[in-house]
Scaffold this motif. Structure first.
Motif, short mmCIF file in Angstrom:
data_model
loop_
_atom_site.label_atom_id
_atom_site.label_comp_id
_atom_site.label_asym_id
_atom_site.label_seq_id
_atom_site.Cartn_x
_atom_site.Cartn_y
_atom_site.Cartn_z
N ALA A 124 0.84 -1.20 0.00
CA ALA A 124 0.00 0.00 0.00
C ALA A 124 0.88 1.26 0.00
O ALA A 124 0.59 2.22 -0.72
N ALA A 125 1.96 1.24 0.77
CA ALA A 125 2.88 2.39 0.80
C ALA A 125 3.55 2.58 -0.55
O ALA A 125 3.73 3.72 -1.01
N GLN A 126 3.90 1.48 -1.23
CA GLN A 126 4.49 1.57 -2.56
C GLN A 126 3.50 2.17 -3.55
O GLN A 126 3.88 2.99 -4.40
N VAL A 127 2.25 1.75 -3.46
CA VAL A 127 1.21 2.29 -4.35
C VAL A 127 1.06 3.79 -4.11
O VAL A 127 1.06 4.59 -5.05
N VAL A 173 -4.39 6.74 -3.31
CA VAL A 173 -4.76 6.54 -1.91
C VAL A 173 -5.34 5.13 -1.80
O VAL A 173 -6.26 4.78 -2.54
N VAL A 174 -4.81 4.34 -0.87
CA VAL A 174 -5.28 2.97 -0.65
C VAL A 174 -6.15 2.95 0.59
O VAL A 174 -5.74 3.44 1.66
N ALA A 211 -8.14 1.11 -4.21
CA ALA A 211 -7.06 2.06 -4.43
C ALA A 211 -7.63 3.15 -5.33
O ALA A 211 -8.25 2.86 -6.36
N HIS A 212 -7.46 4.38 -4.92
CA HIS A 212 -8.07 5.52 -5.61
C HIS A 212 -7.00 6.28 -6.39
O HIS A 212 -6.01 6.71 -5.81
N ALA A 213 -7.22 6.43 -7.68
CA ALA A 213 -6.37 7.28 -8.51
C ALA A 213 -7.09 8.61 -8.64
O ALA A 213 -8.11 8.73 -9.32
N LEU A 214 -6.58 9.61 -7.92
CA LEU A 214 -7.17 10.94 -7.88
C LEU A 214 -6.34 11.82 -8.81
O LEU A 214 -5.26 12.28 -8.44
N LYS A 223 0.29 -2.06 -11.65
CA LYS A 223 1.09 -3.29 -11.58
C LYS A 223 1.34 -3.73 -10.15
O LYS A 223 1.69 -4.88 -9.89
N LEU A 224 1.16 -2.83 -9.19
CA LEU A 224 1.39 -3.14 -7.78
C LEU A 224 0.13 -3.66 -7.08
O LEU A 224 0.21 -4.14 -5.95
#
Length: 182
Positions: free
Chosen positions: A117-120, A131-132, A137-140, A157-158
């Motif tokens: 989650a930190a890598q994402v 933001v996980v 997982a949110h792509a803002l 990919k993560l």
């Protein structure tokens, strides 16, 4: 009976992985689920079941889809209550960031470890923020985002097995299908 929402990954994107909504509904019913409803041709389906094990539900659906289509259809399942909470969280994240160009919600088969989650989240940059939260997982994405760009933050990919929907779809499905607290 509990209401569930299933999200099918990688269907109806090309000529070889076609799975029309009526066929999805029929396959879900053939797997023993009830009150089956689909939304458009996008791989979103609601149903009820007495089963309580999410992995067993996903396995039953994936087996039915393989038998019907002849190809694997990875499937991600949430209870209606889980999805309603996810949608509310997504709306709050978006509201806290006025001026977003786009908000994609990646629906995850499994919750990410704290390390992943930190890598994402570390993929955040000038184009937007990742933001996980739980199994999402949110792509803002900010104003520099180019419409149609797939995975502009290079985070997908993560995520492991995931499928994404935009915030409008997530909100609309929650409003339409998550009206009870089962």
């Amino acid at each position: 009976m509990t209401t569930y929402l299933a999200f099918l990954r990688a269907i109806n994107l090309g000529a070889k992985r076609v799975f029309p909504k009526d066929d999805i509904r029929r396959a879900v019913e053939s797997a023993g689920f009830d009150d089956v409803v689909t939304h458009l041709n996008t791989g979103n389906v609601r149903f009820t079941s007495g089963m309580r094990s999410r992995p067993r539900i996903e396995e039953a659906l994936e087996h039915a889809f393989l038998a019907d289509r002849g190809f694997d259809v990875p499937t991600i399942v949430f209870s209606a209550a889980e999805f309603a909470a996810l949608a509310a969280e997504a709306r709050a994240l978006s509201a806290a960031r006025p001026g977003l160009a786009r908000h994609y919600v990646y629906l995850l088969k499994d919750e990410l470890s704290a390390e992943v989650a930190a890598q994402v989240e570390a993929t955040s940059g000038p184009l937007g923020e990742m933001v996980v939260t739980g199994r999402a997982a949110h792509a803002l994405l900010g104003p520099g985002y180019a419409d149609g760009t797939v995975d502009p933050l290079r985070a997908a990919k993560l995520l492991g097995l995931a499928t994404n929907r935009n915030l409008n779809v997530v909100s609309g499905l929650a409003e339409r299908w998550c009206t009870s607290t089962d």
